[in-house]
Motif scaffolding. Structure first.
Motif, PDB file in Angstrom:
ATOM      1  N   ALA A  73     -94.140 -18.442   8.175  1.00 13.16           N
ATOM      2  CA  ALA A  73     -92.950 -19.236   8.512  1.00 13.16           C
ATOM      3  C   ALA A  73     -91.827 -18.282   8.930  1.00 13.16           C
ATOM      4  O   ALA A  73     -91.597 -17.253   8.294  1.00 13.16           O
ATOM      5  N   SER A  74     -91.137 -18.645   9.989  1.00 11.57           N
ATOM      6  CA  SER A  74     -90.207 -17.703  10.626  1.00 11.57           C
ATOM      7  C   SER A  74     -89.099 -17.249   9.681  1.00 11.57           C
ATOM      8  O   SER A  74     -88.404 -18.064   9.089  1.00 11.57           O
ATOM      9  N   ASP A  75     -88.999 -15.936   9.528  1.00 12.45           N
ATOM     10  CA  ASP A  75     -87.897 -15.307   8.816  1.00 12.45           C
ATOM     11  C   ASP A  75     -87.830 -15.663   7.323  1.00 12.45           C
ATOM     12  O   ASP A  75     -86.859 -15.337   6.648  1.00 12.45           O
ATOM     13  N   LEU A  76     -88.847 -16.371   6.818  1.00 13.00           N
ATOM     14  CA  LEU A  76     -88.789 -16.850   5.432  1.00 13.00           C
ATOM     15  C   LEU A  76     -88.741 -15.703   4.431  1.00 13.00           C
ATOM     16  O   LEU A  76     -87.896 -15.688   3.537  1.00 13.00           O
ATOM     17  N   GLN A  77     -89.652 -14.736   4.589  1.00 14.53           N
ATOM     18  CA  GLN A  77     -89.683 -13.615   3.644  1.00 14.53           C
ATOM     19  C   GLN A  77     -88.345 -12.861   3.646  1.00 14.53           C
ATOM     20  O   GLN A  77     -87.824 -12.487   2.600  1.00 14.53           O
ATOM     21  N   ASN A  78     -87.760 -12.694   4.841  1.00 13.48           N
ATOM     22  CA  ASN A  78     -86.458 -12.026   4.937  1.00 13.48           C
ATOM     23  C   ASN A  78     -85.375 -12.785   4.191  1.00 13.48           C
ATOM     24  O   ASN A  78     -84.538 -12.193   3.504  1.00 13.48           O
ATOM     25  N   LYS A  79     -85.385 -14.100   4.346  1.00 12.60           N
ATOM     26  CA  LYS A  79     -84.370 -14.927   3.667  1.00 12.60           C
ATOM     27  C   LYS A  79     -84.527 -14.826   2.153  1.00 12.60           C
ATOM     28  O   LYS A  79     -83.540 -14.705   1.419  1.00 12.60           O
ATOM     29  N   LEU A  80     -85.782 -14.883   1.692  1.00  6.05           N
ATOM     30  CA  LEU A  80     -86.028 -14.787   0.242  1.00  6.05           C
ATOM     31  C   LEU A  80     -85.593 -13.424  -0.283  1.00  6.05           C
ATOM     32  O   LEU A  80     -84.985 -13.329  -1.347  1.00  6.05           O
ATOM     33  N   ASP A  81     -85.904 -12.370   0.460  1.00  9.59           N
ATOM     34  CA  ASP A  81     -85.508 -11.018   0.051  1.00  9.59           C
ATOM     35  C   ASP A  81     -83.985 -10.881   0.026  1.00  9.59           C
ATOM     36  O   ASP A  81     -83.413 -10.261  -0.867  1.00  9.59           O
ATOM     37  N   HIS A  82     -83.342 -11.475   1.025  1.00  3.73           N
ATOM     38  CA  HIS A  82     -81.880 -11.396   1.112  1.00  3.73           C
ATOM     39  C   HIS A  82     -81.236 -12.023  -0.131  1.00  3.73           C
ATOM     40  O   HIS A  82     -80.330 -11.429  -0.730  1.00  3.73           O
ATOM     41  N   ILE A  83     -81.704 -13.186  -0.516  1.00  3.50           N
ATOM     42  CA  ILE A  83     -81.144 -13.857  -1.705  1.00  3.50           C
ATOM     43  C   ILE A  83     -81.378 -13.000  -2.949  1.00  3.50           C
ATOM     44  O   ILE A  83     -80.479 -12.815  -3.779  1.00  3.50           O
ATOM     45  N   GLN A  84     -82.585 -12.444  -3.049  1.00  2.77           N
ATOM     46  CA  GLN A  84     -82.896 -11.658  -4.245  1.00  2.77           C
ATOM     47  C   GLN A  84     -82.066 -10.370  -4.307  1.00  2.77           C
ATOM     48  O   GLN A  84     -81.597  -9.982  -5.380  1.00  2.77           O
ATOM     49  N   HIS A  85     -81.848  -9.747  -3.162  1.00  2.00           N
ATOM     50  CA  HIS A  85     -81.019  -8.535  -3.157  1.00  2.00           C
ATOM     51  C   HIS A  85     -79.568  -8.860  -3.508  1.00  2.00           C
ATOM     52  O   HIS A  85     -78.902  -8.092  -4.201  1.00  2.00           O
ATOM     53  N   ALA A  86     -79.112 -10.021  -3.052  1.00  6.31           N
ATOM     54  CA  ALA A  86     -77.724 -10.413  -3.323  1.00  6.31           C
ATOM     55  C   ALA A  86     -77.487 -10.648  -4.820  1.00  6.31           C
ATOM     56  O   ALA A  86     -76.353 -10.601  -5.286  1.00  6.31           O
ATOM     57  N   HIS A  87     -78.570 -10.919  -5.562  1.00  5.08           N
ATOM     58  CA  HIS A  87     -78.451 -11.198  -6.997  1.00  5.08           C
ATOM     59  C   HIS A  87     -79.288 -10.217  -7.816  1.00  5.08           C
ATOM     60  O   HIS A  87     -79.828 -10.583  -8.865  1.00  5.08           O
ATOM     61  N   HIS A  88     -79.398  -8.980  -7.333  1.00  7.90           N
ATOM     62  CA  HIS A  88     -80.307  -8.014  -7.966  1.00  7.90           C
ATOM     63  C   HIS A  88     -79.968  -7.757  -9.431  1.00  7.90           C
ATOM     64  O   HIS A  88     -80.854  -7.441 -10.225  1.00  7.90           O
ATOM     65  N   GLU A  89     -78.703  -7.939  -9.807  1.00 10.20           N
ATOM     66  CA  GLU A  89     -78.330  -7.665 -11.208  1.00 10.20           C
ATOM     67  C   GLU A  89     -78.848  -8.747 -12.158  1.00 10.20           C
ATOM     68  O   GLU A  89     -78.919  -8.510 -13.370  1.00 10.20           O
ATOM     69  N   LYS A  90     -79.210  -9.879 -11.620  1.00 15.27           N
ATOM     70  CA  LYS A  90     -79.730 -10.968 -12.464  1.00 15.27           C
ATOM     71  C   LYS A  90     -81.238 -11.152 -12.308  1.00 15.27           C
ATOM     72  O   LYS A  90     -81.857 -11.852 -13.104  1.00 15.27           O
ATOM     73  N   ILE A  91     -81.816 -10.545 -11.276  1.00 13.00           N
ATOM     74  CA  ILE A  91     -83.265 -10.653 -11.081  1.00 13.00           C
ATOM     75  C   ILE A  91     -83.899  -9.395 -11.671  1.00 13.00           C
ATOM     76  O   ILE A  91     -83.739  -8.295 -11.142  1.00 13.00           O
ATOM     77  N   ILE A  92     -84.559  -9.568 -12.814  1.00 11.98           N
ATOM     78  CA  ILE A  92     -85.029  -8.385 -13.532  1.00 11.98           C
ATOM     79  C   ILE A  92     -86.454  -8.003 -13.149  1.00 11.98           C
ATOM     80  O   ILE A  92     -86.888  -6.900 -13.421  1.00 11.98           O
ATOM     81  N   SER A  93     -87.179  -8.924 -12.504  1.00 11.24           N
ATOM     82  CA  SER A  93     -88.531  -8.597 -12.064  1.00 11.24           C
ATOM     83  C   SER A  93     -88.980  -9.590 -11.002  1.00 11.24           C
ATOM     84  O   SER A  93     -88.549 -10.749 -11.012  1.00 11.24           O
ATOM     85  N   ALA A  94     -89.820  -9.127 -10.092  1.00 10.51           N
ATOM     86  CA  ALA A  94     -90.412 -10.036  -9.113  1.00 10.51           C
ATOM     87  C   ALA A  94     -91.813  -9.540  -8.793  1.00 10.51           C
ATOM     88  O   ALA A  94     -92.044  -8.337  -8.701  1.00 10.51           O
ATOM     89  N   MET A  95     -92.727 -10.493  -8.678  1.00  7.25           N
ATOM     90  CA  MET A  95     -94.111 -10.149  -8.363  1.00  7.25           C
ATOM     91  C   MET A  95     -94.556 -10.987  -7.167  1.00  7.25           C
ATOM     92  O   MET A  95     -94.310 -12.197  -7.135  1.00  7.25           O
ATOM     93  N   HIS A  96     -95.157 -10.327  -6.207  1.00  8.73           N
ATOM     94  CA  HIS A  96     -95.627 -11.013  -5.002  1.00  8.73           C
ATOM     95  C   HIS A  96     -97.153 -10.943  -4.969  1.00  8.73           C
ATOM     96  O   HIS A  96     -97.726  -9.867  -5.090  1.00  8.73           O
ATOM     97  N   ILE A  97     -97.776 -12.100  -4.807  1.00  5.74           N
ATOM     98  CA  ILE A  97     -99.241 -12.150  -4.713  1.00  5.74           C
ATOM     99  C   ILE A  97     -99.626 -12.812  -3.393  1.00  5.74           C
ATOM    100  O   ILE A  97     -99.096 -13.881  -3.058  1.00  5.74           O
ATOM    101  N   HIS A  98    -100.535 -12.191  -2.643  1.00  7.79           N
ATOM    102  CA  HIS A  98    -101.034 -12.789  -1.397  1.00  7.79           C
ATOM    103  C   HIS A  98    -102.196 -13.702  -1.777  1.00  7.79           C
ATOM    104  O   HIS A  98    -103.296 -13.239  -2.070  1.00  7.79           O
ATOM    105  N   LEU A  99    -101.942 -15.011  -1.805  1.00  7.24           N
ATOM    106  CA  LEU A  99    -102.940 -15.960  -2.319  1.00  7.24           C
ATOM    107  C   LEU A  99    -104.136 -16.106  -1.388  1.00  7.24           C
ATOM    108  O   LEU A  99    -105.276 -16.173  -1.830  1.00  7.24           O
ATOM    109  N   ASP A 100    -103.868 -16.208  -0.099  1.00  9.45           N
ATOM    110  CA  ASP A 100    -104.933 -16.331   0.894  1.00  9.45           C
ATOM    111  C   ASP A 100    -104.363 -15.819   2.223  1.00  9.45           C
ATOM    112  O   ASP A 100    -103.329 -15.141   2.225  1.00  9.45           O
TER     113      ASP A 100
END
Ligand code: NI
Length: 144
Positions: A73-100
């Motif tokens: 989906a267009s630009d989706l991963q970038n948007k998700l990363d952007h939000i997470q970076h903007a709140h990095h002090e509250k996001i203490i861990s993230a795990m990405h799994i490639h399901l298929d």
């Protein structure tokens, strides 16, 4: 919990309609051999207390956000990363799994004030292309 000792167990009796008790015993059975009535009652009380804690917007809490999305989906991963970076002090861990070939699953652990965690979770869940997601709430340990 580290630095916390389990307090002494206290017995109390409860009046409960018979049919409700039967349903409760079915629930206890579904929770497996390791659980008995007392354990399940303790679990339910903790659930209720944690839920209540989440209702207080200023309370420090922990949440786990699980999302599934199509990485094409267009630009989706970038948007998700952007939000997470903007709140990095509250996001203490993230795990990405490639399901298929198409779908990714991300589990994001958030810690902070209840109102902030809800806002961040809603902004992630609101990104176009996130197919499914759920915020699971827990506590920093007061009731464990
Ligand atoms: Ni992936």
């Amino acid at each position: 919990m580290v630095g916390q000792t389990m307090s002494e167990l206290v017995r109390f009796s409860v009046a409960i309609p018979e049919d409700l008790l039967m349903q409760f015993d079915n629930l206890v059975a579904r929770r497996g051999l390791a659980k008995n009535r007392s354990e399940v009652i303790r679990d339910l009380i903790r659930d209720a207390l944690v839920d209540e804690e989440w209702d207080d917007p200023l309370q420090e809490i922990v949440g786990t956000l699980t999302i599934v999305f199509d990485h094409h989906a267009s630009d989706l991963q970038n948007k998700l990363d952007h939000i997470q970076h903007a709140h990095h002090e509250k996001i203490i861990s993230a795990m990405h799994i490639h399901l298929d070939a198409h779908n990714c699953l991300e589990t994001i652990v958030l810690k902070g004030r209840s109102d902030d965690i809800r806002t961040i979770a809603e902004s992630i869940l609101g990104v176009k292309g996130v197919k499914h997601g759920r915020l699971t709430t827990t506590t920093t340990g007061r009731y464990l």
